[in-house]
Design an enzyme around this catalytic site. Structure first.
Site, PDB file in Angstrom:
ATOM      1  N   CYS A   2       0.860  -1.263  -0.050  1.00 12.13           N
ATOM      2  CA  CYS A   2       0.027  -0.014  -0.186  1.00 12.13           C
ATOM      3  C   CYS A   2       0.889   1.302   0.158  1.00 12.13           C
ATOM      4  O   CYS A   2       1.676   1.215   0.741  1.00 12.13           O
ATOM      5  CB  CYS A   2      -0.843   0.080   1.355  1.00 12.13           C
ATOM      6  N   ARG A  27       4.571  -0.656  -4.483  1.00 10.58           N
ATOM      7  CA  ARG A  27       3.923  -1.091  -3.055  1.00 10.58           C
ATOM      8  C   ARG A  27       2.627  -1.602  -3.246  1.00 10.58           C
ATOM      9  O   ARG A  27       2.340  -2.224  -2.257  1.00 10.58           O
ATOM     10  CB  ARG A  27       3.913   0.282  -2.175  1.00 10.58           C
ATOM     11  N   TRP A  74      -2.257  -2.680  -1.890  1.00 10.71           N
ATOM     12  CA  TRP A  74      -2.090  -4.119  -2.033  1.00 10.71           C
ATOM     13  C   TRP A  74      -3.070  -4.687  -0.960  1.00 10.71           C
ATOM     14  O   TRP A  74      -3.028  -4.819   0.198  1.00 10.71           O
ATOM     15  CB  TRP A  74      -0.490  -4.376  -1.766  1.00 10.71           C
ATOM     16  N   ASN A 100      -2.374   2.711   5.163  1.00 12.65           N
ATOM     17  CA  ASN A 100      -1.626   1.655   5.098  1.00 12.65           C
ATOM     18  C   ASN A 100      -1.199   1.015   6.407  1.00 12.65           C
ATOM     19  O   ASN A 100      -0.909   1.413   7.310  1.00 12.65           O
ATOM     20  CB  ASN A 100      -0.122   2.006   4.624  1.00 12.65           C
ATOM     21  N   GLY A 101      -1.249  -0.366   6.322  1.00 12.64           N
ATOM     22  CA  GLY A 101      -1.167  -1.267   7.621  1.00 12.64           C
ATOM     23  C   GLY A 101      -2.464  -2.082   7.834  1.00 12.64           C
ATOM     24  O   GLY A 101      -3.223  -2.381   6.890  1.00 12.64           O
ATOM     25  N   GLU A 477      18.557 -17.873  -3.717  1.00 16.50           N
ATOM     26  CA  GLU A 477      18.132 -16.812  -4.131  1.00 16.50           C
ATOM     27  C   GLU A 477      17.549 -16.742  -5.817  1.00 16.50           C
ATOM     28  O   GLU A 477      16.883 -16.194  -6.274  1.00 16.50           O
ATOM     29  CB  GLU A 477      19.299 -15.664  -4.007  1.00 16.50           C
ATOM     30  N   LYS A 481      14.195 -15.611  -7.046  1.00 20.61           N
ATOM     31  CA  LYS A 481      13.993 -14.577  -8.178  1.00 20.61           C
ATOM     32  C   LYS A 481      13.258 -15.241  -9.567  1.00 20.61           C
ATOM     33  O   LYS A 481      12.255 -14.463  -9.920  1.00 20.61           O
ATOM     34  CB  LYS A 481      15.425 -14.191  -8.837  1.00 20.61           C
ATOM     35  N   GLU A 484       9.358 -15.826  -8.680  1.00 22.39           N
ATOM     36  CA  GLU A 484       8.739 -14.406  -8.389  1.00 22.39           C
ATOM     37  C   GLU A 484       8.449 -13.754  -9.703  1.00 22.39           C
ATOM     38  O   GLU A 484       7.361 -13.195  -9.841  1.00 22.39           O
ATOM     39  CB  GLU A 484       9.868 -13.493  -7.649  1.00 22.39           C
ATOM     40  N   HIS A 500      18.570 -36.849  -1.744  1.00 22.28           N
ATOM     41  CA  HIS A 500      17.676 -37.271  -0.359  1.00 22.28           C
ATOM     42  C   HIS A 500      16.159 -37.104  -0.806  1.00 22.28           C
ATOM     43  O   HIS A 500      15.432 -37.085   0.447  1.00 22.28           O
ATOM     44  CB  HIS A 500      18.065 -36.576   0.850  1.00 22.28           C
ATOM     45  N   LYS A 598       6.456  -4.722  -2.856  1.00 17.28           N
ATOM     46  CA  LYS A 598       7.833  -4.496  -2.065  1.00 17.28           C
ATOM     47  C   LYS A 598       7.385  -4.008  -0.694  1.00 17.28           C
ATOM     48  O   LYS A 598       6.542  -3.126  -0.520  1.00 17.28           O
ATOM     49  CB  LYS A 598       8.397  -3.321  -2.904  1.00 17.28           C
TER      50      LYS A 598
END
Ligand code: F6R
Length: 603
Positions: A2, A27, A74, A100-101, A477, A481, A484, A500, A598
């Site tokens: 947000c 955001r 978001w 936001n929150g 990583e 990426k 994502e 395994h 983000k």
């Protein structure tokens, strides 16, 4: 997670609000809206979809007025619909609020307000706020007092900005969610993050939890929660507007991948003192009694933290890395000799902040390793180390990861010296490689075969990434990426673990990226042969001189010869490029991947 933008001052509000929203879209991009008081009413335009959709919808019929608030969402409470888009209003449409929150006690407040006759039009937690303000206005409070009284009733995390019809002011506060004030002469801004208004001003005030700000044509006033005036310092941010613009690149992510030589130059500059020591702006003497270093982080930053543990463990210093949410769920034993390091580029990730709070409550020393001066992580920890990567707008972290790892290498030397009295054995060799790192990254950017490999393997059933020791975090990583931004199945494994279980997934349509950087090479080469025996093509990512590793490869992505710890950053740049080019071939939304945002400010 947000984005909020608000502005007051000479000139029309709508253009600057829309620019701010566009700059904040990383955001959240489920819905967007603005509210602009025009003297008669509050003109609200909001809808599901992107900021561009909103711009098109109001083109030719712009709301008029010089103060306003805006929001890009978001979704947390309620799906992305027109009704759930912010700003939210009270029953009469004379109060508008962006948030936001998460408001934890919204159910209870909503029930009470409904019982009193208030009518709700959305499923959001936010909508309780304008109704609470409405209630206090009806009881005779002025707008500022009504705002304060409403905020007093909220539990949870929030950055809030409200406006009330008939006035010329904005009222704002924060608790656990970021909010920064921008000052440009007579014009003032409030936003979740500096890039929102960076093209208008670089003079900022980082607000603290429970600050209440009143903005109007005369300027701004900051009060504490008791109503006493506060004087907060005005700081000038060093980022330029171009840093936060896409320029000639198609995507911020590709721009930020290409910015890594510069970002790393900034990260490393002035950090080494003449006697071979490291200066990161923290006091090394504070850490002589530390007996264990705990890194806490999420996602990509967690992978950087794993690299921190690898370097320290290799140097004989006890260290562990935790996913921040798991650290909170099951904290390890901590005391005043524990050092807990939050690795967080945004400095606002709720899980990481909570892990740091747990650490503080248990008496541990805390450090934030971050890209965000003025962030909550900086304010709530004992000391901070800045990675100095410059603004990162693409949701997928790229240059901040490289700068985090480079910073953690230097941090590892500093803390090893403090804790053991002597530094990392081969630190001089590491420093030589670090000094060449920006140039080495540039060489990869100039010569990489990643695009060709992407063309060859895009559309595979799944992609696996394997590595051992310092290459293991890079395997993780690389896979993060990849999934994502391509939305394709990708997993990272410790190379030795394949046999395994995960080996059952390997077939001719599952390319395996093997990161081979030095120590343990022969064993990883053995693991490469195991997957090749099941038909999987293997792309080896290795230094140019690593003949044995390169010899087993079906395809190679080479990196300039460096110390293995530093080479991990280089190998990761190759994998960033592969993910980027695959996502581009698949026409994915690269800068704003599906479902992601983000800076994740909810736990
Ligand atoms: C992935 C990514 C996320 C973040 C994570 C933590 O590309 O960016 O996994 O790394 O959300 O964010 P920070 O570092 O801001 O705490």
């Amino acid at each position: 997670m947000c984005g909020i933008i608000a502005r007051v001052g000479e000139g029309g509000a709508v253009d600057e609000l829309l620019t701010g929203l566009k700059n904040l879209e990383y955001r959240g991009y489920d819905s967007a809206g603005v509210a602009i008081p025009n003297g008669k009413s509050i003109d609200i335009r909001k809808q599901e979809g992107s900021v561009d959709d909103l711009v098109s919808a109001i083109d030719g019929n712009e709301p008029v007025g010089n103060i306003g608030i805006g929001h890009t969402r978001w979704s947390t409470h309620g799906p992305p619909t027109d009704e759930n888009a912010h700003p939210h209003t009270d029953c009469t449409g004379s109060v508008a609020v962006v948030h936001n929150g998460i408001i934890d006690n919204h159910d209870e407040l909503r029930d009470r307000l409904i019982a009193e006759g208030h009518e709700f039009t959305s499923e959001t937690d936010t909508e309780v706020v304008p109704h609470l303000i409405e209630r206090h206005l009806a009881n005779g409070d002025g707008p500022e007092a009504a705002f304060r009284s409403a905020v007093d009733e909220l539990d949870g995390s929030y950055a809030l900005v409200a406006t009330v019809e008939g006035g010329d002011a904005l009222y704002a506060t924060r608790n656990g969610s970021p909010l920064v004030l921008g000052i440009d002469g007579d014009r003032h801004y409030l936003a979740s993050d500096v890039p929102a208004f960076l093209e208008f001003t670089d003079d900022v005030v980082y607000l603290e939890d429970h600050d209440v700000v009143v903005l109007n044509g005369d300027g701004y006033t900051i009060f504490d929660s008791e109503g006493r005036r506060l004087d907060r310092p005005v700081e000038t941010v060093e980022w330029s507007p171009e840093d936060a613009e896409k320029g000639s690149y198609d995507h911020f992510m590709f721009k930020e991948i290409n910015e890594q030589p510069v970002a790393l130059g900034q990260t490393l500059s002035d950090r080494f003192t003449g006697d071979g020591d490291v200066d990161l702006g923290i006091d090394p003497d504070r850490y002589v009694d530390v007996d264990h270093v705990h890194f806490v982080a999420c996602g990509t930053s967690y992978h950087a933290g794993l690299q921190g543990t690898h370097i320290l463990t290799r140097a004989g210093v006890p260290a562990s890395t935790y996913r921040a949410s798991e650290f909170v769920a099951t904290p390890p034993p901590l005391n005043e000799d524990s050092l807990v390091v939050g690795v967080t580029q945004s400095g606002e990730t709720a899980d990481t902040l909570e892990a740091l709070r747990v650490a503080t409550r248990r008496g541990a020393k805390t450090i934030a390793v971050t890209n965000a001066p003025g962030s909550t992580a900086v304010r709530e920890t004992d000391e901070s180390i800045f990675i100095r990567a410059g603004p990162e707008i693409g949701v997928a972290a790229t240059k901040t990861f490289s700068s985090q790892v480079a910073t953690l290498i230097m941090f590892a030397e500093l803390i090893t010296r403090s804790m053991t009295g002597s530094g990392i054995e081969d630190f001089e060799e590491i420093v030589d490689s670090l000094r060449s790192l920006p140039d080495a990254v540039q060489r990869i950017l100039d010569t990489s075969r990643a695009e060709r490999i992407a063309r060859f393997y895009a559309g595979s059933e799944a992609q696996f990434f394997i590595g051992r020791g310092g290459a293991y975090p890079i395997a993780l990583e690389g896979a993060l990426k990849f999934k994502e931004i391509t939305y394709e199945h990708a997993e990272g494994f410790a190379a030795g673990e394949l046999k395994h279980g995960p080996l059952a997934l390997v077939n001719a349509d599952t390319p395996v990226f093997a990161v081979i950087l030095g120590p343990g090479d022969e064993k990883t080469i053995g693991n490469v042969r195991e997957v090749q025996a099941r038909g999987a093509p293997v792309i080896v990512v290795a230094p140019e001189g690593a003949d044995d590793a390169l010899a087993v490869a079906d395809e190679v992505l080479t990196v300039p010869d460096s110390h293995p710890i530093v080479a991990s950053v280089l190998a990761n740049v190759q994998l960033q490029l592969v993910s980027y080019h695959v996502a581009e071939l698949l026409s994915r939304s690269i800068d704003k991947p599906r479902n992601l945002a983000k800076s994740v400010t909810v736990e």
